[in-house]
Design an enzyme around this catalytic site. Structure first.
Site, PDB file in Angstrom:
ATOM      1  N   HIS A 105       0.831  -1.212   0.000  1.00  0.00           N
ATOM      2  CA  HIS A 105       0.000   0.000   0.000  1.00  0.00           C
ATOM      3  C   HIS A 105       0.865   1.261   0.000  1.00  0.00           C
ATOM      4  CE1 HIS A 105      -3.791   2.166   1.029  1.00  0.00           C
ATOM      5  NE2 HIS A 105      -2.933   3.024   1.550  1.00  0.00           N
ATOM      6  N   GLU A 106       1.779   1.335   0.963  1.00  0.00           N
ATOM      7  CA  GLU A 106       2.579   2.550   1.093  1.00  0.00           C
ATOM      8  C   GLU A 106       3.623   2.675  -0.015  1.00  0.00           C
ATOM      9  OE1 GLU A 106       1.650   4.855   3.021  1.00  0.00           O
ATOM     10  OE2 GLU A 106       0.115   3.611   3.957  1.00  0.00           O
ATOM     11  N   HIS A 127       1.916   4.200  -2.986  1.00  0.00           N
ATOM     12  CA  HIS A 127       1.796   5.652  -2.840  1.00  0.00           C
ATOM     13  C   HIS A 127       3.105   6.342  -3.212  1.00  0.00           C
ATOM     14  CE1 HIS A 127      -2.165   5.840  -1.214  1.00  0.00           C
ATOM     15  NE2 HIS A 127      -1.891   5.321  -0.030  1.00  0.00           N
TER      16      HIS A 127
END
Length: 208
Positions: free
Chosen positions: A23-24, A27
Site C-alpha cells: 500500500h505505502e 503511494h
C-alpha cells in the site's frame, strides 16, 4: 469483528506486512512518477516494512482486520498536474492492495487445484493475505483524514470545505474507535468487502 485468536494472528502476519508495504510503496512510487521526490528522499520508496508500519494501525489490522500504516508524506506542489497527481497517488495504495489480494486468490486456487496444500497452514495464510489486502483497501477509502478517501474527496471539494475536512484529522483516531464500536463496519464496509469478493469470483469463475 475483533479477532484475538493467537494462531490466526500468527498466520495473518504475512498478509499484514504485505498489505502495509504494498500500500505505502504504491503511494511512494506513483508520487515519484508524478514528479514528487519527497517519498524517495524520506526513505519511503522501499519494501522495508519498518519504514511503513504504524504500531497502532498494525495492531488494529491484526485484531480488527481493519487498520492503517504510516502515511507517505508527499508535496502536491511538485506534481506536474496537482489534481491528477493527488487522485492517482491516493488511489494507488488501495489499488495495489486489491491487485495483491487478487494474485493471492489466484495462487490459492491454483494450489488447491493441484492438491498442493496438504496439511500445512498455507491455505489460512493465503486466506488472510486476501482478507487483509481487501480490507486495507476498503478501510483506506473512508473519507476521513489522513486516509486516502479524504484526499480523493478534497480534489473535488471547495477550498473552505477542504479546510473543514482537514481539521478532522486531529480527531481521526477517536472517530475510528467510535466507528469500530458501532455497526458502521458491519453495515457499510462488510458489504463492500463482499462486493469485492463477488467481483473477484466473477473474473475467476471460468477457471473454477
Amino acid at each position: 469483528m475483533f479477532n484475538l485468536n493467537f494462531l490466526n494472528i500468527v498466520a495473518g502476519i504475512p498478509g499484514l506486512l504485505i498489505a502495509l508495504v504494498i500500500h505505502e510503496y504504491a503511494h511512494a512510487l506513483i508520487a515519484d512518477y508524478m514528479g514528487d521526490d519527497t517519498p524517495r528522499l524520506s526513505g519511503r520508496l522501499t519494501f522495508n516494512p519498518i519504514s511503513h508500519i504504524d504500531p497502532i494501525g498494525m495492531l488494529m489490522l491484526l485484531v480488527a482486520q481493519f487498520g492503517w500504516a504510516k502515511p507517505v508524506m508527499v508535496n502536491p506542489n511538485n506534481f506536474r498536474n496537482w489534481r491528477k497527481g493527488e487522485i492517482c497517488v491516493s488511489l494507488a495504495g488501495p489499488a495495489a492492495n486489491l491487485i495483491a489480494a487478487f494474485i493471492a486468490l489466484v495462487i490459492q486456487i491454483c494450489l488447491m487445484k493441484l492438491h498442493l496444500f496438504g496439511t500445512t497452514a498455507l491455505p489460512e495464510v493465503l486466506n488472510l493475505i486476501v482478507l487483509y489486502n481487501v480490507n486495507f483497501a476498503i478501510f483506506n477509502m473512508i473519507p476521513l483524514p489522513p486516509l486516502d478517501g479524504s484526499r480523493v474527496l478534497m480534489c473535488f471539494l471547495p477550498t473552505e470545505w477542504n479546510y473543514k475536512l482537514a481539521s478532522l484529522e486531529r480527531y481521526s483516531f477517536l472517530i475510528l474507535i467510535v466507528l469500530m464500536a458501532t455497526p458502521f463496519f458491519t453495515y457499510i464496509l462488510i458489504p463492500l468487502q463482499r462486493l469485492v469478493f463477488g467481483f473477484f469470483s466473477m473474473i475467476l469463475l471460468p477457471f473454477l
